[in-house]
Motif scaffolding. Structure first.
Motif, mmCIF file in Angstrom:
data_model
loop_
_atom_site.group_PDB
_atom_site.id
_atom_site.type_symbol
_atom_site.label_atom_id
_atom_site.label_comp_id
_atom_site.label_asym_id
_atom_site.label_seq_id
_atom_site.Cartn_x
_atom_site.Cartn_y
_atom_site.Cartn_z
ATOM 1 N N ALA A 195 -6.016 -2.428 4.256
ATOM 2 C CA ALA A 195 -6.811 -3.134 5.272
ATOM 3 C C ALA A 195 -7.575 -4.301 4.646
ATOM 4 C CB ALA A 195 -7.775 -2.160 5.949
ATOM 5 N N GLU A 196 -8.184 -4.083 3.495
ATOM 6 C CA GLU A 196 -8.963 -5.144 2.843
ATOM 7 C C GLU A 196 -8.095 -6.297 2.362
ATOM 8 O OE1 GLU A 196 -12.255 -4.547 0.301
ATOM 9 O OE2 GLU A 196 -12.642 -2.530 1.072
ATOM 10 N N LEU A 197 -6.861 -5.968 1.946
ATOM 11 C CA LEU A 197 -5.968 -7.014 1.441
ATOM 12 C C LEU A 197 -5.104 -7.629 2.535
ATOM 13 C CD1 LEU A 197 -4.804 -5.411 -1.940
ATOM 14 C CD2 LEU A 197 -6.670 -7.034 -1.532
ATOM 15 N N GLY A 198 -5.219 -7.104 3.751
ATOM 16 C CA GLY A 198 -4.487 -7.672 4.874
ATOM 17 C C GLY A 198 -3.052 -7.192 5.009
ATOM 18 N N TYR A 199 -2.741 -6.050 4.407
ATOM 19 C CA TYR A 199 -1.407 -5.473 4.546
ATOM 20 C C TYR A 199 -1.325 -4.639 5.819
ATOM 21 C CZ TYR A 199 -0.449 -6.709 -0.326
ATOM 22 O OH TYR A 199 -0.247 -7.385 -1.498
ATOM 23 N N GLU A 200 -0.109 -4.521 6.359
ATOM 24 C CA GLU A 200 0.077 -3.759 7.586
ATOM 25 C C GLU A 200 0.038 -2.253 7.355
ATOM 26 O OE1 GLU A 200 3.396 -4.959 9.938
ATOM 27 O OE2 GLU A 200 2.942 -7.073 9.690
ATOM 28 N N ASN A 201 0.438 -1.808 6.176
ATOM 29 C CA ASN A 201 0.426 -0.364 5.918
ATOM 30 C C ASN A 201 0.078 -0.089 4.458
ATOM 31 O OD1 ASN A 201 2.917 -0.487 4.351
ATOM 32 N ND2 ASN A 201 3.922 -0.814 6.317
ATOM 33 N N HIS A 202 -0.220 1.187 4.195
ATOM 34 C CA HIS A 202 -0.673 1.555 2.860
ATOM 35 C C HIS A 202 0.437 1.493 1.807
ATOM 36 C CE1 HIS A 202 1.071 5.390 4.071
ATOM 37 N NE2 HIS A 202 1.086 5.724 2.793
ATOM 38 N N SER A 203 1.696 1.560 2.221
ATOM 39 C CA SER A 203 2.774 1.541 1.234
ATOM 40 C C SER A 203 2.855 0.185 0.518
ATOM 41 C CB SER A 203 4.117 1.914 1.869
ATOM 42 O OG SER A 203 4.478 0.991 2.857
ATOM 43 N N SER A 204 2.481 -0.880 1.198
ATOM 44 C CA SER A 204 2.463 -2.195 0.539
ATOM 45 C C SER A 204 1.387 -2.243 -0.537
ATOM 46 C CB SER A 204 2.217 -3.299 1.567
ATOM 47 O OG SER A 204 3.264 -3.348 2.503
ATOM 48 N N ALA A 205 0.230 -1.673 -0.236
ATOM 49 C CA ALA A 205 -0.850 -1.617 -1.226
ATOM 50 C C ALA A 205 -0.432 -0.737 -2.402
ATOM 51 C CB ALA A 205 -2.128 -1.083 -0.588
ATOM 52 N N LYS A 206 0.227 0.368 -2.124
ATOM 53 C CA LYS A 206 0.688 1.266 -3.187
ATOM 54 C C LYS A 206 1.690 0.556 -4.094
ATOM 55 C CE LYS A 206 2.733 5.791 -4.147
ATOM 56 N NZ LYS A 206 2.507 5.596 -5.529
ATOM 57 N N ARG A 207 2.615 -0.189 -3.503
ATOM 58 C CA ARG A 207 3.596 -0.924 -4.306
ATOM 59 C C ARG A 207 2.910 -1.946 -5.215
ATOM 60 N NH1 ARG A 207 6.688 -0.607 0.281
ATOM 61 N NH2 ARG A 207 6.182 -2.714 0.964
ATOM 62 N N LEU A 208 1.928 -2.656 -4.673
ATOM 63 C CA LEU A 208 1.196 -3.644 -5.466
ATOM 64 C C LEU A 208 0.478 -2.962 -6.629
ATOM 65 C CD1 LEU A 208 0.020 -6.466 -6.043
ATOM 66 C CD2 LEU A 208 -1.792 -5.927 -4.397
ATOM 67 N N ILE A 209 -0.200 -1.883 -6.363
ATOM 68 C CA ILE A 209 -0.938 -1.171 -7.411
ATOM 69 C C ILE A 209 0.025 -0.605 -8.450
ATOM 70 C CG2 ILE A 209 -2.394 0.842 -7.888
ATOM 71 C CD1 ILE A 209 -3.711 0.202 -5.099
ATOM 72 N N ASP A 210 1.085 0.039 -7.997
ATOM 73 C CA ASP A 210 2.070 0.599 -8.930
ATOM 74 C C ASP A 210 2.687 -0.493 -9.803
ATOM 75 O OD1 ASP A 210 1.600 3.120 -7.908
ATOM 76 O OD2 ASP A 210 3.450 3.195 -6.732
ATOM 77 N N HIS A 211 3.057 -1.602 -9.179
ATOM 78 C CA HIS A 211 3.637 -2.725 -9.924
ATOM 79 C C HIS A 211 2.638 -3.254 -10.957
ATOM 80 C CE1 HIS A 211 5.570 -6.542 -10.837
ATOM 81 N NE2 HIS A 211 4.424 -7.126 -10.547
ATOM 82 N N THR A 212 1.395 -3.388 -10.557
ATOM 83 C CA THR A 212 0.369 -3.920 -11.461
ATOM 84 C C THR A 212 0.124 -2.976 -12.629
ATOM 85 O OG1 THR A 212 -0.657 -5.068 -9.593
ATOM 86 C CG2 THR A 212 -1.990 -4.819 -11.578
ATOM 87 N N VAL A 213 0.020 -1.676 -12.337
ATOM 88 C CA VAL A 213 -0.187 -0.691 -13.408
ATOM 89 C C VAL A 213 1.002 -0.696 -14.366
ATOM 90 C CG1 VAL A 213 -0.388 1.785 -13.906
ATOM 91 C CG2 VAL A 213 -1.773 0.760 -12.090
ATOM 92 N N ASN A 214 2.199 -0.766 -13.831
ATOM 93 C CA ASN A 214 3.398 -0.817 -14.687
ATOM 94 C C ASN A 214 3.428 -2.080 -15.528
ATOM 95 O OD1 ASN A 214 4.384 1.666 -13.855
ATOM 96 N ND2 ASN A 214 5.545 0.779 -12.170
ATOM 97 N N ARG A 215 3.019 -3.190 -14.947
ATOM 98 C CA ARG A 215 2.986 -4.457 -15.692
ATOM 99 C C ARG A 215 1.957 -4.391 -16.826
ATOM 100 N NH1 ARG A 215 1.444 -10.108 -15.371
ATOM 101 N NH2 ARG A 215 -0.321 -9.679 -14.025
#
Length: 95
Positions: free
Chosen positions: A67-87
């Motif tokens: 919601a804070e980042l303007g995504y439609e659902n939580h899975s988009s936020a999860k993908r961003l976080i997972d990608h960032t942690v992996n990076r």
């Protein structure tokens, strides 16, 4: 990596605790955790940094982060976080 991220807010509190001596092992470890975070945090873009701070420092749920980042659902936020942690983990492994 997620363990270090989860420890950062507590490390900040410990470093600021005036009741603990500066030489205490707890403060030394906390400083190392903060230093470790600072070294790779500068490599993140603003969206990645915000997502990490919301998740690990402010302990927001994935739905709240979405919601804070303007995504439609939580899975988009999860993908961003997972990608960032992996990076971050990849950068740490390569350094």
């Amino acid at each position: 990596m997620e363990s270090v991220l989860s420890a950062c807010p507590f490390a900040l509190l410990i470093v600021r605790d005036e009741n603990l001596p500066e030489e205490s092992e707890l403060k030394k470890i906390s400083r190392l955790i903060i230093q470790f975070y600072a070294q790779w945090a500068i490599l993140l873009d603003s969206l990645e940094k915000e997502a990490i701070e919301l998740r690990y420092f402010k302990r927001k749920s994935l739905a709240e982060i979405a919601a804070e980042l303007g995504y439609e659902n939580h899975s988009s936020a999860k993908r961003l976080i997972d990608h960032t942690v992996n990076r971050i983990a990849e950068n740490v492994r390569n350094s």
